[in-house]
Design an enzyme around this catalytic site. Structure first.
Site, PDB file in Angstrom:
ATOM      1  N   GLY A  51       0.820  -1.218   0.000  1.00  0.00           N
ATOM      2  CA  GLY A  51       0.000   0.000   0.000  1.00  0.00           C
ATOM      3  C   GLY A  51       0.847   1.258   0.000  1.00  0.00           C
ATOM      4  O   GLY A  51       1.613   1.488   0.949  1.00  0.00           O
TER       5      GLY A  51
ATOM      6  N   GLY B  78      -0.393   4.272   0.142  1.00  0.00           N
ATOM      7  CA  GLY B  78      -1.256   5.361   0.615  1.00  0.00           C
ATOM      8  C   GLY B  78      -0.521   6.125   1.709  1.00  0.00           C
ATOM      9  O   GLY B  78       0.716   6.118   1.769  1.00  0.00           O
ATOM     10  N   PHE B  79      -1.271   6.726   2.628  1.00  0.00           N
ATOM     11  CA  PHE B  79      -0.639   7.576   3.641  1.00  0.00           C
ATOM     12  C   PHE B  79       0.288   6.793   4.559  1.00  0.00           C
ATOM     13  O   PHE B  79       1.400   7.232   4.847  1.00  0.00           O
ATOM     14  CB  PHE B  79      -1.703   8.303   4.458  1.00  0.00           C
ATOM     15  CG  PHE B  79      -2.246   9.495   3.733  1.00  0.00           C
ATOM     16  CD1 PHE B  79      -1.551  10.687   3.721  1.00  0.00           C
ATOM     17  CD2 PHE B  79      -3.438   9.419   3.041  1.00  0.00           C
ATOM     18  CE1 PHE B  79      -2.027  11.789   3.037  1.00  0.00           C
ATOM     19  CE2 PHE B  79      -3.930  10.510   2.356  1.00  0.00           C
ATOM     20  CZ  PHE B  79      -3.228  11.703   2.348  1.00  0.00           C
TER      21      PHE B  79
ATOM     22  N   VAL C  44      -2.184  -7.584  -3.789  1.00  0.00           N
ATOM     23  CA  VAL C  44      -1.899  -8.663  -2.840  1.00  0.00           C
ATOM     24  C   VAL C  44      -3.172  -9.498  -2.691  1.00  0.00           C
ATOM     25  O   VAL C  44      -4.230  -8.975  -2.312  1.00  0.00           O
ATOM     26  CB  VAL C  44      -1.446  -8.101  -1.479  1.00  0.00           C
ATOM     27  CG1 VAL C  44      -1.314  -9.217  -0.452  1.00  0.00           C
ATOM     28  CG2 VAL C  44      -0.132  -7.356  -1.644  1.00  0.00           C
TER      29      VAL C  44
ATOM     30  N   GLU D  13     -17.979  18.488   2.958  1.00  0.00           N
ATOM     31  CA  GLU D  13     -17.142  19.138   1.949  1.00  0.00           C
ATOM     32  C   GLU D  13     -17.766  19.005   0.563  1.00  0.00           C
ATOM     33  O   GLU D  13     -17.822  19.980  -0.196  1.00  0.00           O
ATOM     34  CB  GLU D  13     -15.729  18.539   1.987  1.00  0.00           C
ATOM     35  CG  GLU D  13     -14.980  18.995   3.246  1.00  0.00           C
ATOM     36  CD  GLU D  13     -13.651  18.295   3.527  1.00  0.00           C
ATOM     37  OE1 GLU D  13     -12.907  18.793   4.373  1.00  0.00           O
ATOM     38  OE2 GLU D  13     -13.371  17.254   2.922  1.00  0.00           O
TER      39      GLU D  13
ATOM     40  N   ALA E 244      -5.698  10.584   7.908  1.00  0.00           N
ATOM     41  CA  ALA E 244      -4.339  10.445   7.389  1.00  0.00           C
ATOM     42  C   ALA E 244      -3.259  10.556   8.480  1.00  0.00           C
ATOM     43  O   ALA E 244      -2.305   9.758   8.473  1.00  0.00           O
ATOM     44  CB  ALA E 244      -4.113  11.469   6.290  1.00  0.00           C
TER      45      ALA E 244
HETATM   46  C1  LIG Z   1     -12.940  11.224   0.400  1.00  0.00           C
HETATM   47  C2  LIG Z   1     -12.016  11.150   1.563  1.00  0.00           C
HETATM   48  C3  LIG Z   1     -11.629  12.315   2.212  1.00  0.00           C
HETATM   49  C4  LIG Z   1     -10.756  12.260   3.285  1.00  0.00           C
HETATM   50  N1  LIG Z   1     -10.386  13.421   3.899  1.00  0.00           N
HETATM   51  C5  LIG Z   1      -9.487  13.389   4.890  1.00  0.00           C
HETATM   52  C6  LIG Z   1      -9.005  14.604   5.476  1.00  0.00           C
HETATM   53  O1  LIG Z   1      -9.437  15.695   5.087  1.00  0.00           O
HETATM   54  N2  LIG Z   1      -8.077  14.510   6.449  1.00  0.00           N
HETATM   55  C7  LIG Z   1      -7.593  13.304   6.871  1.00  0.00           C
HETATM   56  O2  LIG Z   1      -6.719  13.278   7.734  1.00  0.00           O
HETATM   57  N3  LIG Z   1      -8.044  12.142   6.360  1.00  0.00           N
HETATM   58  C8  LIG Z   1      -8.971  12.156   5.372  1.00  0.00           C
HETATM   59  N4  LIG Z   1      -9.412  10.989   4.831  1.00  0.00           N
HETATM   60  C9  LIG Z   1      -8.956   9.713   5.403  1.00  0.00           C
HETATM   61  C10 LIG Z   1      -7.570   9.332   4.899  1.00  0.00           C
HETATM   62  O3  LIG Z   1      -7.503   9.456   3.503  1.00  0.00           O
HETATM   63  C11 LIG Z   1      -7.283   7.912   5.350  1.00  0.00           C
HETATM   64  O4  LIG Z   1      -7.362   7.851   6.747  1.00  0.00           O
HETATM   65  C12 LIG Z   1      -5.890   7.473   4.886  1.00  0.00           C
HETATM   66  O5  LIG Z   1      -5.830   7.457   3.491  1.00  0.00           O
HETATM   67  C13 LIG Z   1      -5.544   6.102   5.453  1.00  0.00           C
HETATM   68  O6  LIG Z   1      -4.271   5.744   5.027  1.00  0.00           O
HETATM   69  P1  LIG Z   1      -3.914   4.216   4.760  1.00  0.00           P
HETATM   70  O7  LIG Z   1      -2.450   4.197   4.431  1.00  0.00           O
HETATM   71  O8  LIG Z   1      -4.413   3.382   5.863  1.00  0.00           O
HETATM   72  O9  LIG Z   1      -4.763   3.816   3.473  1.00  0.00           O
HETATM   73  P2  LIG Z   1      -4.819   4.482   2.044  1.00  0.00           P
HETATM   74  O10 LIG Z   1      -4.249   5.847   2.028  1.00  0.00           O
HETATM   75  O11 LIG Z   1      -6.216   4.301   1.574  1.00  0.00           O
HETATM   76  O12 LIG Z   1      -3.844   3.555   1.179  1.00  0.00           O
HETATM   77  C14 LIG Z   1      -4.132   2.224   0.912  1.00  0.00           C
HETATM   78  C15 LIG Z   1      -3.271   1.810  -0.279  1.00  0.00           C
HETATM   79  O13 LIG Z   1      -3.268   0.408  -0.347  1.00  0.00           O
HETATM   80  C16 LIG Z   1      -3.460  -0.008  -1.690  1.00  0.00           C
HETATM   81  N5  LIG Z   1      -4.071  -1.328  -1.619  1.00  0.00           N
HETATM   82  C17 LIG Z   1      -5.208  -1.684  -0.997  1.00  0.00           C
HETATM   83  N6  LIG Z   1      -5.420  -2.994  -1.102  1.00  0.00           N
HETATM   84  C18 LIG Z   1      -4.383  -3.497  -1.816  1.00  0.00           C
HETATM   85  C19 LIG Z   1      -4.041  -4.812  -2.264  1.00  0.00           C
HETATM   86  N7  LIG Z   1      -4.812  -5.875  -1.991  1.00  0.00           N
HETATM   87  N8  LIG Z   1      -2.917  -4.945  -2.986  1.00  0.00           N
HETATM   88  C20 LIG Z   1      -2.123  -3.876  -3.277  1.00  0.00           C
HETATM   89  N9  LIG Z   1      -2.410  -2.636  -2.880  1.00  0.00           N
HETATM   90  C21 LIG Z   1      -3.517  -2.448  -2.149  1.00  0.00           C
HETATM   91  C22 LIG Z   1      -4.355   1.070  -2.281  1.00  0.00           C
HETATM   92  O14 LIG Z   1      -4.248   1.120  -3.704  1.00  0.00           O
HETATM   93  C23 LIG Z   1      -3.819   2.313  -1.594  1.00  0.00           C
HETATM   94  O15 LIG Z   1      -2.785   2.929  -2.349  1.00  0.00           O
HETATM   95  C24 LIG Z   1     -10.278  11.020   3.747  1.00  0.00           C
HETATM   96  C25 LIG Z   1     -10.678   9.845   3.093  1.00  0.00           C
HETATM   97  C26 LIG Z   1     -11.523   9.910   2.002  1.00  0.00           C
HETATM   98  C27 LIG Z   1     -11.937   8.659   1.313  1.00  0.00           C
END
Ligand SMILES: Cc1cc2nc3c(=O)[nH]c(=O)nc-3n(C[C@H](O)[C@H](O)[C@H](O)COP(=O)(O)OP(=O)(O)OC[C@H]3O[C@@H](n4cnc5c(N)ncnc54)[C@H](O)[C@@H]3O)c2cc1C
Length: 445
Positions: free
Chosen positions: A18, A20-21, A86, A184, A340
């Protein structure tokens, strides 16, 4: 297909799932350590989810909030990026099982010494998957673009519609869920209808659009103090949004939304553009890790990790971000907000633990440092709760703006977004009002 082994080296191999954040921070913190890192994601980019709703409403373009993972790590020879999904874990063999994405060949298995899983979460439709077709969400870039097309096409359809009732349905926008994302989006749709588009059409007056924000709780933004919820609601009303609190959605179909009625019955709202911003559920990877390790899961599908973010019986496997619930040092479970900063702090923490272990040192339990809560409503309107300091209006909005620019990945994205926002602020415009993904009959032939 062959198995992918770490690049020949004696270095410890860390696999991060992942980008992401959470995952991104883990890799950023580890890239200068004496480790070999493989980052696996089913997308080739990092998505700044807090701004996807701005893509959905034409304020920003996809490239401004998504950044290629390879570009982020192009100077780090010890970081390898793999585009794959994955599918499963073989914890005994310390291997991941991968699935191909977009027909790009991927190894079937990938070995690791340490694994950090940050698969995030996705929107849940409270057991009504059939609602998804009619009520798109803005979690992924693809779905944000689908929402953008749907919102803009609704105005086009209203312009072409001769029947008044049908036209009203096209001009009725329902947003389900009044958390930060719902608030928003509602604010942005209101600005789109009442401001940006006001001179664009000849038959309809977009300012007559109804924007309804539906929330099951008794106030909007329940993660904020009640005084800020009340301020946010007043700002929404000023923008022309109708807030319906204490109302639950009990049906969604192609023609509209059904809400539980105040008299125990049901109320029907004819709408052709519904946006979903309610409950989230953890990535399926959380459930699989729970099954394999015997760790508990909560009702939102999050796997419960130990206070050092590892899974029971597997000190080499970390799970972080939206997909986990944490035990504190007293073994009590704590649900941290799905935001995030939690994922980022956990990513950095997991990296620190790996580095400490490589030096043979101990590391304390994870502790979340809450830096505050922000939500924007519209032009110069936002609310902020920063360590008890409660801000609203322009000051909160300016804080929101700076924080989001600061956390955007890549200098280029920051500059582009700043230019775009400054331009929109001055002109009330939205440059990315494009209906994409629609093909004509002649194209289909
Ligand atoms: C519309 C929206 C608005 C938001 N606004 C805010 C905000 O203003 N402030 C704030 O703090 N938070 C906000 N959030 C929440 C924040 O985005 C999440 O808390 C944060 O992204 C979580 O991070 P993470 O690393 O757990 O997951 P994510 O950032 O979602 O990353 C997950 C990653 O894993 C990858 N992945 C998933 N499953 C698989 C797999 N099986 N195989 C390979 N790759 C995979 C995905 O492609 C992705 O890149 C918002 C969320 C959304 C949806």
């Amino acid at each position: 297909m062959r198995a992918l082994r770490p690049v020949p080296s004696v270095r410890h191999h860390v696999v991060v799932v992942g980008g992401g954040f959470g995952g991104l921070q883990a890799v950023l913190k580890l890239r200068r350590a004496r480790v070999q890192i493989t980052l696996v994601d089913r997308r080739n980019f990092h998505l700044f989810q807090p701004l996807t709703y701005q893509v959905a409403t034409g304020a920003l373009s996809p490239g401004e909030i998504a950044y290629p993972l390879r570009a982020i790590f192009k100077r780090n020879r010890n970081v390898r990026v793999v585009l794959a999904e994955v599918a499963d874990f073989d914890l005994g063999a310390r291997e991941l099982l991968l699935r191909t994405v977009a027909d790009v060949p991927a190894p079937e298995r990938l070995g690791y010494d340490t694994l950090i899983v940050a698969g995030g979460s996705h929107y849940s439709y409270f057991g009504h998957e059939e609602w998804r077709t009619h009520a798109a969400e803005v979690k992924s870039l693809e779905s944000a673009l689908a929402v953008r097309s749907r919102l803009l096409a609704a105005f086009e359809a209203a312009e072409a519609e001769t029947n008044a009732e049908a036209r009203d349905a096209w001009l009725t926008f329902v947003i389900v869920g009044a958390g930060a994302t719902g608030v928003e989006i509602a604010g942005q749709i209101a600005e789109l209808a009442h401001d940006t588009l006001r001179r664009d059409f000849r038959t309809i007056d977009p300012r007559r659009a109804r924007i309804l924000l539906v929330e099951a709780a008794d106030r909007v933004l329940t993660s904020f103090p009640p005084s800020l919820s009340a301020k946010a609601e007043r700002s929404l009303q000023r923008l022309g949004v109708t807030v319906l609190t204490d109302r639950s959605v009990i049906g969604i179909d192609a023609a509209g939304v059904t809400l539980n009625g105040r008299d125990g019955g049901a109320d029907r709202i004819a709408s052709r553009a519904v946006v979903w911003a309610a409950g989230v559920t953890a990535s399926g990877l959380a459930g699989r890790l729970a099954e394999l390790t015997g760790a508990e899961r909560d009702p939102a599908g999050r796997v419960t990790v130990k206070s050092d973010l590892t899974l029971p019986g597997h000190a080499e496997v970390f799970a972080i971000g939206d997909m986990v619930r944490v035990r504190d040092a007293n073994e009590e479970t704590v649900v941290l907000p799905g935001v995030a900063p939690v994922a980022m702090q956990q990513g950095r923490y997991a990296a620190r633990v790996v580095r400490a272990r490589l030096r043979g040192r101990q590391h304390g339990a994870f502790r979340y440092r809450d830096k505050g809560n922000l939500a924007t409503i519209g032009r110069a309107a936002a609310v902020a709760d920063i360590k008890g300091l409660r801000l609203s209006g322009f000051l909160a909005w300016a804080t929101w703006l700076l924080v989001h620019l600061w956390y955007l990945i890549g200098f280029q994205s920051r500059v582009l977004v700043l230019i775009r926002w400054s331009f929109s602020f001055a002109t009330h415009g939205r440059g990315a009002r494009l209906i994409t993904g629609a093909s004509t009959n002649s194209e289909q032939r």
